[in-house]
Design a protein around this motif. Sequence first.
Motif: not given
Length: 363
Positions: A45, A53-54, A58-59, A105, A129-130, A282, A285-286
Amino acid sequence: MNAMTRRTIVGMAAVSMALTLAACGQDGGAAKSGSASSKIVGLLLPEKSSSTRYESFDRPLIESSIAGLCTKCTVDYANADGDEATQKQQFDNLLAKGVKVILLDPVNAKSTASWVDAAARKGTKVIAYDRLAAGNVAAYVSFDNQRTGELQGQALLDALGSKAGNADIVMINGSEADPNAAMFKAGAHKALDGKVKKIVYEQSGEWKPAVAAQKTNEAIHSLGKDGFQAVYSANDGMAASVIETLKSAGMKNIPVGGQDASIDAVRRILAGEQAYTIYKPYKPEADAAANIAVYLLKGLDITSVASSISDSEGGAKIPSMLLSPIVVTKQKVAATVIAGGLYKAADICNEQYADACNAAGIK
């Protein structure tokens, strides 16, 4: 909750459920006969400092989703914190370990072609990703980014109301190294051009709040305090610094929008300091990224979970999953980020924002 918002949130949940069901019951395949590295998904990321956000979403969501789909799989994670050279080293480290699937990403999506192509030659699949990384990527997971920009631009018009046609606009865009930023910008222009008086100042804020503040100060000094009536900011981190800069200059009633639905942005929206944000759920998407990663680990056809097609800069057709963004305004906080499970009312409504929450009917 209006019908469109309800359909969008239900649709997101359906996508998430369908993807999860698609990969369930397949916790074997290629992973059984491969080396330990064949059970690892690399996750790289891009930043920590300029967007929360990451690390916050996301993680953990990707790690949880992969664990649920493949009990023997692990995630090898690193965050470049905005440094392109660091991310290249992290990528090389994964290749040296023999990792066969990498979720990337990119910090600078334009510079990744040599890395990604080298990985492909070694049999490693890279999922963009993204942000759509350059090179021979195996798949792409993101939101419809031009549509995101269009929604941002339209939300700014809505915030201006009857004043829009006579409004001069400042635009603080994202990093020029990020292809998503170019699509946000294009979408915003599609919505704004011809509907406002003029875009009087437009610069990249580089996804950095400090740079966005600097550019906003430049706009104030060059145009004057009456020289613009609204600010488009490509994300919430920059929007926060834009708002503080306007406050410091004594400028009031200047609509400012953002993106990412960060909790501080939602609070600013409720307090009347920020006009809107864009909510890109999220978890779907994840989940999509995790499903594609597990499919690739197992040597399965990904077209059932990556049913769209995106064009690379080189013209290649990339299997993709593109999701729909959602506008969040004060009136829509409950029906979007709360109804969608991103935050609970108690998360948002701390002591400082209790009155604003009550006024908006959020309890």
